[in-house]
Design a protein around this motif. Structure first.
Motif, PDB file in Angstrom:
ATOM      1  N   TYR A   1       0.787  -1.016  -0.158  1.00 12.60           N
ATOM      2  CA  TYR A   1      -0.204   0.163   0.206  1.00 12.60           C
ATOM      3  C   TYR A   1       1.292   1.525   0.191  1.00 12.60           C
ATOM      4  CZ  TYR A   1      -3.951  -2.874   1.334  1.00 12.60           C
ATOM      5  OH  TYR A   1      -5.010  -3.793   0.326  1.00 12.60           O
TER       6      TYR A   1
ATOM      7  N   ASN B   1      -1.148   7.931  -2.449  1.00 18.77           N
ATOM      8  CA  ASN B   1      -1.699   8.625  -3.396  1.00 18.77           C
ATOM      9  C   ASN B   1      -2.137  10.017  -3.118  1.00 18.77           C
ATOM     10  OD1 ASN B   1      -2.593   8.898  -5.646  1.00 18.77           O
ATOM     11  ND2 ASN B   1      -2.809   7.078  -6.220  1.00 18.77           N
TER      12      ASN B   1
ATOM     13  N   ASP C   1      -4.073  11.115  -4.765  1.00 15.96           N
ATOM     14  CA  ASP C   1      -5.188  11.071  -6.255  1.00 15.96           C
ATOM     15  C   ASP C   1      -6.382  10.277  -5.798  1.00 15.96           C
ATOM     16  OD1 ASP C   1      -4.405  13.373  -7.366  1.00 15.96           O
ATOM     17  OD2 ASP C   1      -3.089  11.980  -8.767  1.00 15.96           O
ATOM     18  N   TYR C   2      -5.842   9.720  -4.500  1.00 16.78           N
ATOM     19  CA  TYR C   2      -6.504   8.151  -4.225  1.00 16.78           C
ATOM     20  C   TYR C   2      -8.027   8.207  -3.364  1.00 16.78           C
ATOM     21  CZ  TYR C   2      -7.557   3.676  -1.678  1.00 16.78           C
ATOM     22  OH  TYR C   2      -8.719   2.763  -1.614  1.00 16.78           O
ATOM     23  N   SER C   3      -8.152   8.215  -4.365  1.00 16.61           N
ATOM     24  CA  SER C   3      -9.899   8.049  -4.164  1.00 16.61           C
ATOM     25  C   SER C   3     -10.956   7.016  -3.579  1.00 16.61           C
ATOM     26  CB  SER C   3     -11.341   9.145  -5.104  1.00 16.61           C
ATOM     27  OG  SER C   3     -12.423   9.562  -3.959  1.00 16.61           O
ATOM     28  N   PRO C   4     -11.304   6.425  -2.288  1.00 20.37           N
ATOM     29  CA  PRO C   4     -11.896   4.866  -2.156  1.00 20.37           C
ATOM     30  C   PRO C   4     -13.197   4.471  -3.363  1.00 20.37           C
ATOM     31  CG  PRO C   4     -10.955   5.652  -0.164  1.00 20.37           C
ATOM     32  CD  PRO C   4     -11.147   7.265  -1.262  1.00 20.37           C
TER      33      PRO C   4
ATOM     34  N   ASP D   1     -10.422   3.171   3.760  1.00 20.17           N
ATOM     35  CA  ASP D   1      -8.798   2.309   3.017  1.00 20.17           C
ATOM     36  C   ASP D   1      -8.262   4.047   2.833  1.00 20.17           C
ATOM     37  OD1 ASP D   1     -11.466   1.388   2.061  1.00 20.17           O
ATOM     38  OD2 ASP D   1      -9.983   0.036   0.535  1.00 20.17           O
TER      39      ASP D   1
ATOM     40  N   ASP E   1      -3.249   3.908  -1.094  1.00 16.40           N
ATOM     41  CA  ASP E   1      -4.009   3.194  -2.084  1.00 16.40           C
ATOM     42  C   ASP E   1      -3.030   1.900  -2.495  1.00 16.40           C
ATOM     43  OD1 ASP E   1      -4.454   2.468  -4.798  1.00 16.40           O
ATOM     44  OD2 ASP E   1      -3.334   4.044  -5.822  1.00 16.40           O
ATOM     45  N   GLY E   2      -3.781   1.048  -2.474  1.00 16.17           N
ATOM     46  CA  GLY E   2      -3.636  -0.578  -3.059  1.00 16.17           C
ATOM     47  C   GLY E   2      -3.971  -1.553  -2.308  1.00 16.17           C
TER      48      GLY E   2
ATOM     49  N   ASP F   1      -0.712  -2.345  -4.469  1.00 12.72           N
ATOM     50  CA  ASP F   1       0.167  -2.300  -6.007  1.00 12.72           C
ATOM     51  C   ASP F   1       1.251  -2.637  -5.942  1.00 12.72           C
ATOM     52  OD1 ASP F   1       1.317  -0.959  -8.048  1.00 12.72           O
ATOM     53  OD2 ASP F   1      -1.051   0.147  -7.932  1.00 12.72           O
TER      54      ASP F   1
ATOM     55  N   TYR G   1       4.399  -0.729  -5.218  1.00 14.93           N
ATOM     56  CA  TYR G   1       3.976   0.165  -3.740  1.00 14.93           C
ATOM     57  C   TYR G   1       5.120  -1.414  -3.279  1.00 14.93           C
ATOM     58  CZ  TYR G   1       0.692   3.820  -4.756  1.00 14.93           C
ATOM     59  OH  TYR G   1      -0.220   4.632  -5.329  1.00 14.93           O
TER      60      TYR G   1
END
Length: 359
Positions: free
Chosen positions: A141, A144, A146-149, A156, A159-160, A162, A165
């Motif tokens: 994980y 990020n 820009d990460y948006s669940p 969460d 991000d991940g 992934d 990471y």
């Protein structure tokens, strides 16, 4: 909901340079107390603690002794101290009770700091070990911006999983002096076993009882430095106002000030506790050797408890750079599966003998 952490997490703060930190970390301390212990202070006459081992990990002697483990604070008491906490979560802390006396019968040598990125990197280079996040191809994980669940109510935070990471890339900058994160319990145990073979002495993860005894260092307050959550801003890297800028939904949980770090801090950036240990609270959650059982305290042996004989999840303690004050208390317990790799989780090692002087 991502299961890498059971409950939200907390805050942080800066102190001396690393060189001065290691010097302080190698100061020895008084032996353990035999009654409910007052804060323990280093003994001026004691011999120096161990030097660094072949990977540069500095170890501090933690003396045998007794302490009161756990917390019996009621949900009502905690609600007054942490007014923004979700009342439903406060009943989760029944696993911190009953408060019980524990006696650790042997000195141990505990890492003065969490294992660093540089130390873990050297372990991988010399051993050829491949971390789980790389070996299984699923990654870890990371932060990020820009990460948006998909569902804003989910927990969460990162991000991940992934493949981009890993321990080497948590999504924010780290140097070799920062605590390594995104390592599984299995990764930590693999490093301990390799070091045991290399050094000819047992390395391992601390038991949960050893961890709490070392973290408290003679204190009985919520945090090693006191009961008021404000002490975290100058003694630990947890969820502060700067970190909250990236997670505004939980701004109320953060302190009013900044500890100087939005993410992890270089190890040794804050004052050590009375045992000469750094970052026992905050910076990175630390794996313990024990299986987790919420009812274990009621049946825990009085001497050298090692946790349940079996289980499905392992204990982690201490909070992280993203932990709220409520979850950075010395008594707070948390857990994950042994294969969990998360951007908040690292580890600290115990060595069962002092480091021999090197030529």
């Amino acid at each position: 909901m991502h299961t890498a952490h059971r409950r939200p997490t907390a805050r942080s703060s800066r102190h001396a340079a690393w060189a001065a930190g290691v010097a302080l970390a190698c100061a020895a301390v008084l032996g353990g107390c035999t009654t409910a212990p007052p804060p323990t202070k280093p003994a001026a006459h004691a011999a120096p603690a161990s030097a660094a081992d072949s990977l540069g990990i500095a170890f501090v002697r933690v003396p045998a002794g007794e302490f009161l483990m756990g917390s019996d604070e009621s949900p009502a008491t905690l609600a007054k101290a942490f007014p923004h906490a979700d009342a439903k979560r406060l009943v989760d802390f029944k696993d911190e009770a009953p408060v019980h006396r524990v006696r650790l019968t042997h000195d141990i040598w505990m890492g003065a700091t969490e294992v660093t990125v540089g130390q873990f990197r050297e372990f991988l280079r010399l051993s050829g070990y491949v971390p789980e996040s790389v070996r299984d191809g699923t990654g870890a994980y990371g932060f990020n911006p820009d990460y948006s669940p998909p569902n804003n109510q989910r927990a969460d935070l990162f991000d991940g999983r992934d493949p981009r990471y890993s321990w080497d890339n948590p999504g924010f900058p780290q140097t070799d002096r920062h605590p390594v994160v995104n390592v599984t319990w299995n990764d930590a145990v693999a490093m301990a076993r390799w070091l045991s073979e290399r050094e000819g002495v047992v390395y391992r993860l601390p038991t949960e009882a050893e961890w709490e005894y070392a973290a408290r260092a003679g204190s009985r307050t919520r945090f090693p430095a006191g009961d008021d959550p404000s002490v975290l801003l100058t003694t630990a890297n947890t969820f502060d106002s700067e970190t909250a800028l990236r997670w505004p939904r939980w701004r109320e949980q953060a302190g009013a000030g900044s500890d100087g770090f939005a993410f992890t801090a270089p190890v040794g950036s804050f004052k050590p506790n009375a045992f000469g240990l750094y970052d026992m609270i905050g910076n990175a959650w630390e794996w313990c050797s024990d299986w987790y059982d919420e009812n274990y305290y009621a049946q825990s042996p009085a001497e050298d408890p090692k946790g349940p004989a079996e289980g499905t999840v392992r204990v982690r303690r201490g909070g992280s750079w993203h932990s709220w004050p409520l979850y950075a208390r010395s008594a707070f317990r948390n857990w994950n599966t042994p294969s969990t790799r998360y951007v908040l989780v690292g580890f600290r090692l115990v060595r069962e003998a002092a480091v021999a002087p090197r030529p």
